[in-house]
Design a protein around this motif. Structure first.
Motif, PDB file in Angstrom:
ATOM      1  N   GLU A   1      44.026  30.034  22.286  1.00  0.00           N
ATOM      2  CA  GLU A   1      44.809  30.080  23.462  1.00  0.00           C
ATOM      3  C   GLU A   1      46.533  30.290  23.464  1.00  0.00           C
ATOM      4  N   ASP A   2      46.778  29.712  22.427  1.00  0.00           N
ATOM      5  CA  ASP A   2      48.232  29.961  22.087  1.00  0.00           C
ATOM      6  C   ASP A   2      48.695  31.424  21.961  1.00  0.00           C
TER       7      ASP A   2
ATOM      8  N   GLU B   1      52.782  36.478  28.195  1.00  0.00           N
ATOM      9  CA  GLU B   1      54.324  36.563  28.504  1.00  0.00           C
ATOM     10  C   GLU B   1      55.132  37.724  28.240  1.00  0.00           C
TER      11      GLU B   1
ATOM     12  N   ARG C   1      48.335  33.100  25.400  1.00  0.00           N
ATOM     13  CA  ARG C   1      49.530  32.772  26.132  1.00  0.00           C
ATOM     14  C   ARG C   1      50.827  33.423  25.848  1.00  0.00           C
TER      15      ARG C   1
END
Length: 109
Positions: A100-101, A108, A104
């Motif tokens: 998930e990181d 961005e 993300r």
């Protein structure tokens, strides 16, 4: 078979017989481009063509292209060496976890 000539695009052709060590060239027919069209230097596709080995980079003969051969049979080198086989396919992991990181950070950007 696929005929790779020096400084030319590959050509598809039908062989009369497989190449042998004593040959000085390759005799074939049904010469065509990879898309199946007639090459510009050919008047009649069904003619017999002879290419001296001097002008051939290499010949690609797909498995099963030679009549009477077993396509599943691997090529063997002379002597008592092992037959040439395909490397094993890499195993695919069934349950891949999504980071998930990582996702993300991609969003961005």
């Amino acid at each position: 078979m696929i005929l790779h000539l020096n400084n030319e695009q590959p050509l598809l052709a039908d062989l009369y017989e497989p190449p042998s060590p004593g040959d000085v060239g390759l005799r074939c027919t049904n010469l065509r481009m990879m898309n199946g069209k007639r090459p510009v230097f050919v008047d009649e596709i069904k003619s017999i063509f002879f290419f001296p080995y001097l002008h051939i980079r290499f010949v690609e003969i797909p498995p099963g292209a030679i009549g009477g051969s077993d396509p599943s049979m691997a090529l063997e080198a002379e002597g008592d060496e092992e037959p040439v086989t395909e490397p094993p396919a890499p195993e695919v992991e069934a349950d891949l976890e999504i980071d998930e990181d990582f996702l993300r950070r991609i969003r961005e950007v």
